[in-house]
Enzyme design. Structure first.
Site, PDB file in Angstrom:
ATOM      1  N   GLU A  60      -2.489 -61.504  66.483  1.00 48.09           N
ATOM      2  CA  GLU A  60      -3.243 -62.385  66.969  1.00 48.09           C
ATOM      3  C   GLU A  60      -3.582 -63.739  65.823  1.00 48.09           C
ATOM      4  O   GLU A  60      -3.858 -64.827  66.104  1.00 48.09           O
ATOM      5  CB  GLU A  60      -4.408 -61.844  67.100  1.00 48.09           C
ATOM      6  CG  GLU A  60      -4.506 -61.027  68.999  1.00 48.09           C
ATOM      7  CD  GLU A  60      -3.388 -62.342  70.055  1.00 48.09           C
ATOM      8  OE1 GLU A  60      -3.460 -63.120  69.950  1.00 48.09           O
ATOM      9  OE2 GLU A  60      -3.171 -61.243  70.979  1.00 48.09           O
ATOM     10  N   HIS A  81      -1.163 -65.982  64.757  1.00 46.81           N
ATOM     11  CA  HIS A  81      -1.620 -67.673  66.227  1.00 46.81           C
ATOM     12  C   HIS A  81      -2.426 -68.615  65.153  1.00 46.81           C
ATOM     13  O   HIS A  81      -2.013 -69.762  64.768  1.00 46.81           O
ATOM     14  CB  HIS A  81      -2.291 -67.209  66.750  1.00 46.81           C
ATOM     15  CG  HIS A  81      -0.912 -66.832  68.278  1.00 46.81           C
ATOM     16  ND1 HIS A  81      -0.481 -67.821  68.988  1.00 46.81           N
ATOM     17  CD2 HIS A  81      -0.854 -65.672  68.765  1.00 46.81           C
ATOM     18  CE1 HIS A  81       0.472 -66.772  69.807  1.00 46.81           C
ATOM     19  NE2 HIS A  81       0.186 -65.906  69.715  1.00 46.81           N
TER      20      HIS A  81
HETATM   21 NI    NI Z   1       0.568 -64.065  71.444  1.00 43.16          NI
END
Ligand code: NI
Length: 179
Positions: free
Chosen positions: A150, A153
């Site tokens: 995450e 990202h």
């Molecule tokens: Ni993802």
């Protein structure tokens, strides 16, 4: 709360580094729509049975991620380990080992595909919840993997960029490896 369209790989916005939130605990003064953003992220993640989502995936380039395996229906859970549902703002990751372990990952921005990705086996992560309280945890394995995925990202990195051997990247229904 709205289920948002998830941007898919190829969209340039997914490659942009996201911006940190300042003073977000002051009832969202810096970003009044923070509560709405997080609610939308939850709706979108749950609708897609995802284990996590980052704000840029719904088109908002702010350093906000949510993750957790509690909301995933049992039939979709690939991993025994339960990751608590967490909102993490301005996250920072510190690897606690040089050891990388391979694991299969998918991503709501790369639908239908999975790939084998090396991640640090053990990390400490920190950040803030929505009230401005600090979160600091030492985690391993799947929990550590989800957070690394995450937070990537927020730096404009999608998991296919981390795959070392593209033979281990493919459509979920075609892969013969144990996922
Ligand atoms: Ni993802």
């Amino acid at each position: 709360m709205t289920i948002k369209n998830v941007l898919k790989m190829g969209n340039e916005q997914l490659l942009q580094p996201s911006v940190a939130l300042d003073n977000f605990s002051q009832h969202g003064r810096a970003y009044p729509k923070l509560n709405e953003l997080i609610a939308d992220m939850f709706e979108t993640m749950i609708a897609a049975d995802g284990a996590g989502i980052a704000a840029p995936q719904i088109g908002v380039n702010l350093r906000v991620v949510i993750f957790g395996s509690e909301t995933i229906p049992k039939r979709y859970r690939r991993y025994g380990e339960i990751v608590p549902l967490t909102i993490l703002i301005n996250p920072v990751i510190k690897p606690l080992t040089h050891k990388l372990i391979d694991g299969w990952e998918g991503c709501l921005s790369v639908p239908g595909l999975r790939g084998l990705v090396p991640r640090f086996q053990k990390i400490e992560y920190s950040g803030f919840d929505i009230t401005g309280q600090e979160i600091r945890r030492v985690v391993e394995n799947f929990h550590a993997r989800v957070v690394q995925h995450e937070v990537d990202h927020l730096d404009g990195i999608l998991y296919p960029q981390r795959i070392k051997d593209l033979r281990y990247f493919g459509f979920e229904e075609e892969l013969s490896y144990p996922l």
